[in-house]
Design an enzyme around this catalytic site. Structure first.
Site, PDB file in Angstrom:
ATOM      1  N   MET A 146       0.814  -1.213   0.000  1.00 11.12           N
ATOM      2  CA  MET A 146       0.000   0.000   0.000  1.00 11.12           C
ATOM      3  C   MET A 146       0.850   1.266   0.000  1.00 11.12           C
ATOM      4  SD  MET A 146      -1.512  -0.189   3.820  1.00 11.12           S
ATOM      5  CE  MET A 146      -2.471   1.262   3.522  1.00 11.12           C
ATOM      6  N   LEU A 171      -6.027   6.629  -1.016  1.00 12.06           N
ATOM      7  CA  LEU A 171      -6.594   5.499  -0.266  1.00 12.06           C
ATOM      8  C   LEU A 171      -8.125   5.557  -0.277  1.00 12.06           C
ATOM      9  CD1 LEU A 171      -5.074   4.138   2.993  1.00 12.06           C
ATOM     10  CD2 LEU A 171      -7.508   4.514   2.901  1.00 12.06           C
ATOM     11  N   LEU A 216     -10.941  -0.936  -1.830  1.00 10.10           N
ATOM     12  CA  LEU A 216     -10.691  -0.913  -0.380  1.00 10.10           C
ATOM     13  C   LEU A 216     -11.901  -0.369   0.359  1.00 10.10           C
ATOM     14  CD1 LEU A 216      -8.334  -1.191   1.843  1.00 10.10           C
ATOM     15  CD2 LEU A 216      -8.191   1.292   1.660  1.00 10.10           C
ATOM     16  N   ARG A 242      -9.477  14.137   7.410  1.00  5.96           N
ATOM     17  CA  ARG A 242      -8.682  13.208   8.223  1.00  5.96           C
ATOM     18  C   ARG A 242      -7.199  13.582   8.278  1.00  5.96           C
ATOM     19  NH1 ARG A 242     -10.383   8.597  10.534  1.00  5.96           N
ATOM     20  NH2 ARG A 242      -8.749   7.052  10.921  1.00  5.96           N
ATOM     21  N   ARG A 293       0.324   1.294  -3.834  1.00  8.29           N
ATOM     22  CA  ARG A 293      -1.067   1.554  -4.259  1.00  8.29           C
ATOM     23  C   ARG A 293      -1.484   2.990  -3.956  1.00  8.29           C
ATOM     24  NH1 ARG A 293      -4.687   2.289  -6.494  1.00  8.29           N
ATOM     25  NH2 ARG A 293      -6.703   1.302  -6.696  1.00  8.29           N
ATOM     26  N   TYR A 294      -0.955   3.567  -2.857  1.00  9.47           N
ATOM     27  CA  TYR A 294      -1.460   4.891  -2.446  1.00  9.47           C
ATOM     28  C   TYR A 294      -0.365   5.943  -2.274  1.00  9.47           C
ATOM     29  CZ  TYR A 294      -5.083   1.582  -1.160  1.00  9.47           C
ATOM     30  OH  TYR A 294      -5.991   0.557  -1.194  1.00  9.47           O
ATOM     31  N   HIS A 346      -4.219  -5.911  11.235  1.00  9.25           N
ATOM     32  CA  HIS A 346      -5.163  -4.872  10.811  1.00  9.25           C
ATOM     33  C   HIS A 346      -6.516  -5.547  10.611  1.00  9.25           C
ATOM     34  CE1 HIS A 346      -7.006  -1.648   8.519  1.00  9.25           C
ATOM     35  NE2 HIS A 346      -5.906  -0.927   8.531  1.00  9.25           N
ATOM     36  N   ASP A 393       7.713  -1.573   9.712  1.00  8.79           N
ATOM     37  CA  ASP A 393       7.076  -0.667  10.660  1.00  8.79           C
ATOM     38  C   ASP A 393       6.174   0.314   9.925  1.00  8.79           C
ATOM     39  OD1 ASP A 393       7.719  -1.269  13.330  1.00  8.79           O
ATOM     40  OD2 ASP A 393       9.806  -0.713  12.928  1.00  8.79           O
ATOM     41  N   GLU A 418       0.759   1.805  12.431  1.00 12.57           N
ATOM     42  CA  GLU A 418       0.066   0.868  13.319  1.00 12.57           C
ATOM     43  C   GLU A 418       0.998   0.196  14.330  1.00 12.57           C
ATOM     44  OE1 GLU A 418      -2.072  -0.488  10.015  1.00 12.57           O
ATOM     45  OE2 GLU A 418      -2.915   1.462  10.429  1.00 12.57           O
ATOM     46  N   GLU A 445       0.131   3.096  16.996  1.00 10.47           N
ATOM     47  CA  GLU A 445      -0.967   2.436  17.710  1.00 10.47           C
ATOM     48  C   GLU A 445      -0.454   1.419  18.737  1.00 10.47           C
ATOM     49  OE1 GLU A 445      -3.842   1.544  14.644  1.00 10.47           O
ATOM     50  OE2 GLU A 445      -5.099   0.585  16.150  1.00 10.47           O
TER      51      GLU A 445
HETATM   52  C1  LIG Z   1      -2.847  -6.244   6.018  1.00 10.25           C
HETATM   53  C2  LIG Z   1      -2.983  -5.041   6.344  1.00 10.25           C
HETATM   54  C3  LIG Z   1      -4.144  -4.178   6.078  1.00 10.25           C
HETATM   55  C4  LIG Z   1      -5.463  -4.480   5.777  1.00 10.25           C
HETATM   56  C5  LIG Z   1      -6.120  -5.833   5.630  1.00 10.25           C
HETATM   57  C6  LIG Z   1      -6.148  -3.239   5.633  1.00 10.25           C
HETATM   58  C7  LIG Z   1      -7.490  -3.104   5.335  1.00 10.25           C
HETATM   59  C8  LIG Z   1      -8.181  -1.909   5.372  1.00 10.25           C
HETATM   60  N1  LIG Z   1      -7.706  -0.663   5.710  1.00 10.25           N
HETATM   61  C9  LIG Z   1      -8.699   0.288   5.623  1.00 10.25           C
HETATM   62  C10 LIG Z   1      -8.591   1.674   5.849  1.00 10.25           C
HETATM   63  C11 LIG Z   1      -7.411   2.360   6.169  1.00 10.25           C
HETATM   64  N2  LIG Z   1      -6.172   1.821   6.341  1.00 10.25           N
HETATM   65  C12 LIG Z   1      -5.283   2.831   6.608  1.00 10.25           C
HETATM   66  C13 LIG Z   1      -3.939   2.705   6.863  1.00 10.25           C
HETATM   67  C14 LIG Z   1      -3.257   1.506   6.848  1.00 10.25           C
HETATM   68  N3  LIG Z   1      -3.753   0.249   6.548  1.00 10.25           N
HETATM   69  C15 LIG Z   1      -2.764  -0.682   6.662  1.00 10.25           C
HETATM   70  C16 LIG Z   1      -2.845  -2.053   6.443  1.00 10.25           C
HETATM   71  C17 LIG Z   1      -4.019  -2.753   6.128  1.00 10.25           C
HETATM   72  N4  LIG Z   1      -5.248  -2.231   5.835  1.00 10.25           N
HETATM   73  C18 LIG Z   1      -1.583   0.021   7.047  1.00 10.25           C
HETATM   74  C19 LIG Z   1      -0.250  -0.626   7.259  1.00 10.25           C
HETATM   75  C20 LIG Z   1      -1.893   1.369   7.156  1.00 10.25           C
HETATM   76  C21 LIG Z   1      -0.990   2.503   7.589  1.00 10.25           C
HETATM   77  C22 LIG Z   1       0.115   2.853   6.682  1.00 10.25           C
HETATM   78  C23 LIG Z   1       1.300   3.307   7.497  1.00 10.25           C
HETATM   79  O1  LIG Z   1       2.257   3.824   6.941  1.00 10.25           O
HETATM   80  O2  LIG Z   1       1.330   3.186   8.682  1.00 10.25           O
HETATM   81  C24 LIG Z   1      -5.956   4.068   6.580  1.00 10.25           C
HETATM   82  C25 LIG Z   1      -5.269   5.436   6.726  1.00 10.25           C
HETATM   83  C26 LIG Z   1      -4.977   5.830   8.109  1.00 10.25           C
HETATM   84  C27 LIG Z   1      -6.224   6.334   8.767  1.00 10.25           C
HETATM   85  O3  LIG Z   1      -6.887   7.171   8.182  1.00 10.25           O
HETATM   86  O4  LIG Z   1      -6.515   5.786   9.834  1.00 10.25           O
HETATM   87  C28 LIG Z   1      -7.290   3.801   6.317  1.00 10.25           C
HETATM   88  C29 LIG Z   1      -8.408   4.783   6.171  1.00 10.25           C
HETATM   89  C30 LIG Z   1      -9.866  -0.421   5.203  1.00 10.25           C
HETATM   90  C31 LIG Z   1     -11.218   0.236   4.991  1.00 10.25           C
HETATM   91  C32 LIG Z   1      -9.544  -1.768   5.048  1.00 10.25           C
HETATM   92  C33 LIG Z   1     -10.355  -2.912   4.620  1.00 10.25           C
HETATM   93  C34 LIG Z   1     -11.364  -2.878   3.798  1.00 10.25           C
HETATM   94 FE   LIG Z   2      -5.785  -0.209   6.397  1.00  9.59          FE
END
Ligand SMILES: C=CC1=C(C)c2cc3[nH]c(cc4nc(cc5[nH]c(cc1n2)c(C)c5CCC(=O)O)C(CCC(=O)O)=C4C)c(C)c3C=C
Ligand SMILES: [Fe+2]
Ligand code: FES
Length: 388
Positions: A39, A55, A61, A78, A127-128, A225, A302, A305, A309
């Site tokens: 991503m 994203l 997604l 956001r 992707r983003y 996640h 890293d 998250e 988090e």
């Molecule tokens: C395996 C990992 C991940 C899955 C499965 C995943 C599903 C998923 N995520 C969203 C929405 C958001 N994700 C955001 C950030 C984000 N997501 C992942 C991984 C997975 N997501 C990571 C590692 C990160 C952070 C990137 C980083 O550099 O740390 C975000 C943006 C942050 C925020 O606004 O909170 C969103 C929004 C959905 C809806 C989804 C499944 C459908």
């Molecule tokens: Fe995510």
């Protein structure tokens, strides 16, 4: 040697050294491309807005009504909160740094493990965030790539992660960005023995930080996640694959400790897969558990998250509740993990070359039983034909 010939030789040597410096393949044989899909994340704080806009614009997604209107609005609202999180973790996401490092070291190992397809070159397609797929496609074209492996860097498959990246590759392919390239796909590897070993070693290192008498009772809290229940309920395989990873790691650890799989980072008001990591820590504290290891099992470097988090929120909360909380390191530059990546890619290239496997895995051919996204079908058909 005449003056002109000597000048040409010097020019060629200079070009070759420049090519080496740029990590470009030697002139002549184009490289086998190993395209690392993930991503991505904002490398610097000011890139946060564009990352979020991309994203929230991704219908694979987050399907939104009037997506092209709503996505920029949600992203803008956001941005300040997420910018603050990237500031707190040191001014950006380290995902590009680690993906490049993992890719370069993997490609060097691949040249030894599978010389038949050498030279190998790792490309990053996020992707983003930059480098986005279209930028990577141009780099591959400039290098004259004819053979490429789409190698997901998500260990466990979800249509919202790997599926979205594959759909994007397919869309770029359809507009001609990959003309003349033969594709195959490594789509999941959550139980690969090298990945499991690397995770297990990082957990053992965390366990070693507890006093001996506390060690065997420490709860291993695998945290992934979360996914919206709407995605789980259409038959997405991610939850089951993450559980399979946990089971494989626990087998490797000989079930030395009690453990649970919990879920983090849900966004928005809809129902998501639980139990949530934060609630699990509070619950364990209530039940008198004093020692916990947090383990990021579904991401290979890293990111906010882990660094925000898990470390700043949950580990902090746990400490306030009187617990000793450690966090297993993400795989980042783990040599065991990088060797595992090289093993997966070389096995794939070898099996493909001798016709033991096709361009896609058997499992990839099965769409989620509840899927209504036509691109998922067209994408699979395209990859099954080797990207043609
Ligand atoms: C395996 C990992 C991940 C899955 C499965 C995943 C599903 C998923 N995520 C969203 C929405 C958001 N994700 C955001 C950030 C984000 N997501 C992942 C991984 C997975 N997501 C990571 C590692 C990160 C952070 C990137 C980083 O550099 O740390 C975000 C943006 C942050 C925020 O606004 O909170 C969103 C929004 C959905 C809806 C989804 C499944 C459908
Ligand atoms: Fe995510
Ligand atoms: S959502 Fe899983 S195949 Fe389309």
């Amino acid at each position: 040697m005449s003056g002109i010939r000597r000048a040409n030789t010097i020019a060629r040597t200079f070009q070759r050294s420049l090519a080496t410096l740029n990590n470009a393949p030697p002139a002549g044989k184009p490289p086998t491309a190993i395209v690392m899909l993930n991503m991505g994340g904002p490398s610097t704080v000011p890139e946060t807005h564009d990352f979020l806009k991309n994203l929230f614009s991704d219908g694979d997604l987050i399907p939104l009504p009037f997506q092209s209107v709503l996505a920029p609005l949600i992203a803008r609202r956001r941005t300040p909160q997420i910018e603050k999180q990237y500031e707190d973790i040191g001014g950006g996401s380290p995902i590009l740094k680690y993906t490049r490092l993992q890719g370069e070291r993997m490609a060097a190992l691949l040249d030894e493990l599978h010389p038949a397809t050498a030279p190998h070159k790792a490309y990053v397609a996020f992707r983003y965030a930059n480098p986005l797929t279209d930028v990577t496609a141009k780099e591959m074209k400039a290098d004259g790539v004819k053979r490429a492996v789409a190698f997901t860097q998500y260990p466990q498959y979800s249509c919202s992660t790997t599926g979205s990246s594959l759909n994007e590759l397919y869309r770029r392919g359809k507009v001609g960005d990959f003309d003349g390239v033969e594709w195959s796909v490594i789509d999941r590897w959550g139980t690969h023995s090298g990945f499991v070993e690397a995770m297990a070693q990082n957990i053992e290192r965390s366990l070693a930080k507890f006093p001996e008498e506390a060690r065997k009772d420490a709860v291993l809290l695998f945290s992934a996640h979360s996914l919206p229940m709407s995605v789980v309920n259409r038959g997405d395989p991610y939850v089951a694959e993450v559980a399979a990873s946990v089971n494989a790691v626990m087998d490797r650890l000989k079930h030395s400790n009690p453990y649970r799989l919990v879920w983090q980072s849900q966004v928005g008001p809809s129902a998501w897969m639980g139990m949530q990591t934060g609630d699990a820590i509070k619950g364990l504290a209530r039940l008198g558990r004093k020692n916990v290891v947090l383990i990021p099992i579904a991401f290979t470097s890293d990111h906010i998250e882990t660094l925000f988090e898990l470390d700043m929120e949950y580990a902090h909360e746990g400490k306030e509740l009187g617990m000793h909380v450690e966090r297993a390191e993400a795989l980042n530059d783990s040599p065991v993990f990088i060797r595992a990546l090289a093993d997966m890619a070389s096995t794939h290239l070898r099996d493909y070359a001798v016709g033991r496997i096709g361009p896609t895995s058997i499992q990839m051919g099965l769409r989620c039983p509840g899927c209504t996204n036509a691109t998922c079908g067209a994408q699979r058909a395209w990859f099954e034909r080797g990207g043609r």
